[in-house]
Write a protein that holds these residues in place. Structure first.
Motif, PDB file in Angstrom:
ATOM      1  N   VAL A 234       0.819  -1.207   0.000  1.00  0.00           N
ATOM      2  CA  VAL A 234       0.000   0.000   0.000  1.00  0.00           C
ATOM      3  C   VAL A 234       0.857   1.263   0.000  1.00  0.00           C
ATOM      4  CG1 VAL A 234      -1.659   1.343   1.346  1.00  0.00           C
ATOM      5  CG2 VAL A 234      -1.962  -1.129   1.095  1.00  0.00           C
ATOM      6  N   ALA A 235       1.933   1.273   0.782  1.00  0.00           N
ATOM      7  CA  ALA A 235       2.690   2.506   1.006  1.00  0.00           C
ATOM      8  C   ALA A 235       3.811   2.747   0.010  1.00  0.00           C
ATOM      9  CB  ALA A 235       3.267   2.508   2.434  1.00  0.00           C
ATOM     10  N   TRP A 236       4.504   1.672  -0.438  1.00  0.00           N
ATOM     11  CA  TRP A 236       5.677   1.929  -1.279  1.00  0.00           C
ATOM     12  C   TRP A 236       5.348   2.416  -2.685  1.00  0.00           C
ATOM     13  CZ3 TRP A 236       7.882  -1.134  -5.458  1.00  0.00           C
ATOM     14  CH2 TRP A 236       9.028  -0.527  -5.997  1.00  0.00           C
ATOM     15  N   PRO A 237       4.387   1.834  -3.421  1.00  0.00           N
ATOM     16  CA  PRO A 237       4.140   2.344  -4.784  1.00  0.00           C
ATOM     17  C   PRO A 237       3.866   3.848  -4.847  1.00  0.00           C
ATOM     18  CG  PRO A 237       3.091   0.212  -4.506  1.00  0.00           C
ATOM     19  CD  PRO A 237       3.578   0.614  -3.145  1.00  0.00           C
ATOM     20  N   PRO A 238       3.047   4.429  -3.938  1.00  0.00           N
ATOM     21  CA  PRO A 238       2.892   5.891  -3.988  1.00  0.00           C
ATOM     22  C   PRO A 238       4.184   6.648  -3.701  1.00  0.00           C
ATOM     23  CG  PRO A 238       1.101   4.881  -2.742  1.00  0.00           C
ATOM     24  CD  PRO A 238       2.115   3.813  -2.981  1.00  0.00           C
ATOM     25  N   MET A 239       5.052   6.085  -2.850  1.00  0.00           N
ATOM     26  CA  MET A 239       6.331   6.728  -2.578  1.00  0.00           C
ATOM     27  C   MET A 239       7.185   6.760  -3.844  1.00  0.00           C
ATOM     28  SD  MET A 239       7.111   5.033   1.158  1.00  0.00           S
ATOM     29  CE  MET A 239       8.608   5.972   1.489  1.00  0.00           C
ATOM     30  N   LEU A 248      -0.182   6.773 -10.410  1.00  0.00           N
ATOM     31  CA  LEU A 248      -0.533   5.362 -10.398  1.00  0.00           C
ATOM     32  C   LEU A 248      -1.958   5.169 -10.896  1.00  0.00           C
ATOM     33  CD1 LEU A 248       0.907   4.282  -6.919  1.00  0.00           C
ATOM     34  CD2 LEU A 248       1.909   3.831  -9.168  1.00  0.00           C
ATOM     35  N   GLN A 249      -2.157   4.125 -11.694  1.00  0.00           N
ATOM     36  CA  GLN A 249      -3.500   3.744 -12.121  1.00  0.00           C
ATOM     37  C   GLN A 249      -3.518   2.247 -12.373  1.00  0.00           C
ATOM     38  OE1 GLN A 249      -4.064   6.220 -15.567  1.00  0.00           O
ATOM     39  NE2 GLN A 249      -3.022   4.803 -16.943  1.00  0.00           N
ATOM     40  N   PRO A 250      -4.686   1.609 -12.208  1.00  0.00           N
ATOM     41  CA  PRO A 250      -4.771   0.160 -12.418  1.00  0.00           C
ATOM     42  C   PRO A 250      -4.396  -0.217 -13.848  1.00  0.00           C
ATOM     43  CG  PRO A 250      -6.736   1.007 -11.313  1.00  0.00           C
ATOM     44  CD  PRO A 250      -5.965   2.194 -11.783  1.00  0.00           C
ATOM     45  N   PHE A 251      -3.794  -1.398 -13.976  1.00  0.00           N
ATOM     46  CA  PHE A 251      -3.412  -1.870 -15.311  1.00  0.00           C
ATOM     47  C   PHE A 251      -4.676  -2.281 -16.059  1.00  0.00           C
ATOM     48  CE2 PHE A 251      -1.622  -5.128 -18.229  1.00  0.00           C
ATOM     49  CZ  PHE A 251      -0.779  -4.278 -18.937  1.00  0.00           C
ATOM     50  N   PRO A 252      -4.867  -1.825 -17.303  1.00  0.00           N
ATOM     51  CA  PRO A 252      -6.154  -2.010 -17.984  1.00  0.00           C
ATOM     52  C   PRO A 252      -6.331  -3.321 -18.731  1.00  0.00           C
ATOM     53  CG  PRO A 252      -4.710  -0.680 -19.337  1.00  0.00           C
ATOM     54  CD  PRO A 252      -3.947  -0.979 -18.069  1.00  0.00           C
ATOM     55  N   HIS A 253      -5.319  -4.161 -18.756  1.00  0.00           N
ATOM     56  CA  HIS A 253      -5.385  -5.336 -19.627  1.00  0.00           C
ATOM     57  C   HIS A 253      -5.159  -6.618 -18.831  1.00  0.00           C
ATOM     58  CE1 HIS A 253      -5.267  -7.220 -23.624  1.00  0.00           C
ATOM     59  NE2 HIS A 253      -4.318  -7.998 -23.142  1.00  0.00           N
ATOM     60  N   SER A 254      -5.842  -7.692 -19.208  1.00  0.00           N
ATOM     61  CA  SER A 254      -5.660  -8.994 -18.571  1.00  0.00           C
ATOM     62  C   SER A 254      -4.789  -9.886 -19.448  1.00  0.00           C
ATOM     63  CB  SER A 254      -7.021  -9.671 -18.344  1.00  0.00           C
ATOM     64  OG  SER A 254      -6.842 -11.003 -17.900  1.00  0.00           O
TER      65      SER A 254
END
Length: 282
Positions: A234-239, A248-254
């Motif tokens: 939760v904390a490291w990606p925003p850092m 940051l945004q969710p990956f749109p493809h499966s």
């Protein structure tokens, strides 16, 4: 490994950056691209673990009580152009996350020539990544007897760096440097894939390697401290995103039913890939 390679190909095609975080079940030994499969027999504790081979280099990693990250960038991205700059930029944010847990971690800035490994038997590289030391690694100074180095979260990276340099110069004092984060890269014409492992706890399949849990003074083994594992995700990606000016945004493809991924999965899960010898790798 197939998913990481797929992400690198996607990053190249679409000119975007992808960050992937994941854990392993069951505990798994991953070999660096250039390691011999036979060398895994030099590590008895992990003999019962399944084995994979990474597309990136470096030493073997026992993936158990840790997070693995894969950062994929198109080759034209400014950060992709300099190997060391990418390591240092990412690892500085990881060192900052470790400080949230009271650990005075530092990024190694200079190589210790006395520990440089080579192809000669007397200076061969340790089998495990976390027993190696190279520029960019994240280490922390610990007391050799107690493995307890719990520090105030207010400690700065500059102070941590000073402590590491002092410990390297005075091994007789009983101070040791413990590696908590190591990364390796695969660079192609189109993309850069940086793999990294963040060691949160000691694994029974690699008992020689203490993790964050142990160096903060815990005597009981880390089985599943949900707060610790969740906080990293939760904390490291925003850092990281804040340090680099990313959003940051969710990956749109499966990748499900994706023919490119299916081909990569077949390759990385094959014995031909995993059991490569040094001579076959080249």
């Amino acid at each position: 490994m197939a998913a990481d390679e797929w992400c690198a190909a996607w990053a190249a095609r679409h000119g975007t950056v992808i960050l992937r975080l994941y854990r392993w079940q069951p505990a798994t030994l991953s070999l660096g691209y250039f390691q011999r499969y036979e060398d895994r027999h030099s590590h008895p504790a992990s003999q019962s673990c399944p084995v994979v081979r990474r597309p990136s280099g470096g030493g073997a990693i026992l993936h158990d009580r840790e997070w693995t990250y894969a950062l994929c960038l198109p080759a034209g991205h400014p950060l992709a152009k300099d190997r060391l700059s990418l390591y240092l930029t990412v690892h500085e944010t990881l060192a900052n996350w470790l400080q949230r847990w009271g650990v005075m971690a530092a990024v190694l800035r200079e190589e210790d020539l006395s520990t440089r490994c080579s192809s000669t038997p007397s200076r061969s590289c340790p089998f495990l990544c976390f027993q190696r030391r190279t520029v960019g690694d994240i280490v922390v100074v610990v007391d050799g007897d107690t493995l307890s180095s719990h520090q105030s979260p207010s400690n700065s990276l500059a102070k941590a760096q000073e402590a590491v340099e002092t410990a390297e110069l005075s091994q007789a004092s009983g101070k040791l440097t413990v590696k908590l984060v190591g990364s390796a890269q695969r660079r192609t014409r189109d993309a850069v894939l940086q793999h990294g492992s963040v060691l949160l706890g000691q694994s029974p399949w690699a008992p020689e390697l203490p993790g964050l849990w142990e160096i903060t003074g815990h005597k009981d083994p880390l089985t599943e401290d949900k707060e610790l594992f969740r906080d990293f995700a939760v904390a490291w990606p925003p850092m990281l995103a804040q340090a680099l000016g990313w959003r940051l945004q969710p990956f749109p493809h499966s990748i499900e039913h994706d023919p490119v991924f299916d081909e990569l999965f077949a390759r990385f899960s094959s014995q031909e890939w995993t059991w490569k010898s040094r001579s076959a790798i080249g």
